[in-house]
Design a protein around this motif. Structure first.
Motif, short mmCIF file in Angstrom:
data_model
loop_
_atom_site.label_atom_id
_atom_site.label_comp_id
_atom_site.label_asym_id
_atom_site.label_seq_id
_atom_site.Cartn_x
_atom_site.Cartn_y
_atom_site.Cartn_z
N ALA A 163 0.82 -1.21 0.11
CA ALA A 163 -0.02 0.05 0.13
C ALA A 163 0.74 1.02 0.07
O ALA A 163 0.47 2.13 -0.58
N CYS B 28 -6.96 4.59 -0.81
CA CYS B 28 -6.43 3.59 -0.18
C CYS B 28 -6.01 2.29 -1.00
O CYS B 28 -6.73 2.30 -2.08
N GLY C 253 -5.55 -2.15 -0.96
CA GLY C 253 -5.52 -3.36 -0.16
C GLY C 253 -6.05 -4.44 -0.76
O GLY C 253 -6.53 -4.41 -1.78
N ASP D 137 -5.68 -3.43 4.49
CA ASP D 137 -4.30 -2.64 3.92
C ASP D 137 -3.15 -3.23 5.04
O ASP D 137 -2.16 -2.83 4.82
#
Length: 127
Positions: free
Chosen positions: A30, A49, A51, A74
């Motif tokens: 990440a 984000c 993940g 993540d």
């Protein structure tokens, strides 16, 4: 770095659980992709984000609007992604790596993004 430090690092790595190693790898992936760590997302902040999808579910039919719910991990924390009016999204299933962007809302203590922009990443690009 001395030999004893290298040996200590190797021993530490072998003594850790596979779940801890996986969390570290998720955090590292990440970070490489420039994602905001989920644990650092603030309420009402727009965040990007990255993940792995841990679960998918469909909100019960008792609600008037269907919703496809996804758990994204993540390595720092889980986040819920909710697509309103959808029953599924082709390609999004447990184990898939996603990058998402949207406004974070803390709903019942869980960071949540409704109808996020998303991109499915091939496994080769993740590592």
């Amino acid at each position: 770095m001395g030999a004893s430090t290298t040996i200590r690092e190797a021993a530490r790595r072998f003594s850790r659980s596979s779940a801890a190693i996986e969390r570290d790898e998720l955090r590292e992936a990440a970070t490489k992709r420039g994602g905001t760590p989920i644990e650092a997302c603030c309420d009402r902040q727009i965040a990007g984000c990255c993940g792995t999808v841990r679960y998918t579910s469909l909100r019960p039919r008792t609600d008037s609007v269907p919703a496809f719910v996804v758990g994204l991990d993540d390595g720092t924390r889980m986040m819920q992604l909710v697509w309103l009016g959808r029953r599924s999204i082709a390609g999004i299933e447990p184990g898939v790596y996603l990058t998402v962007k949207g406004r974070v809302l803390h709903r019942r203590g869980m960071p949540t993004i409704f109808n996020p922009e998303y991109e499915i990443k091939p496994a080769a690009e993740v590592s």
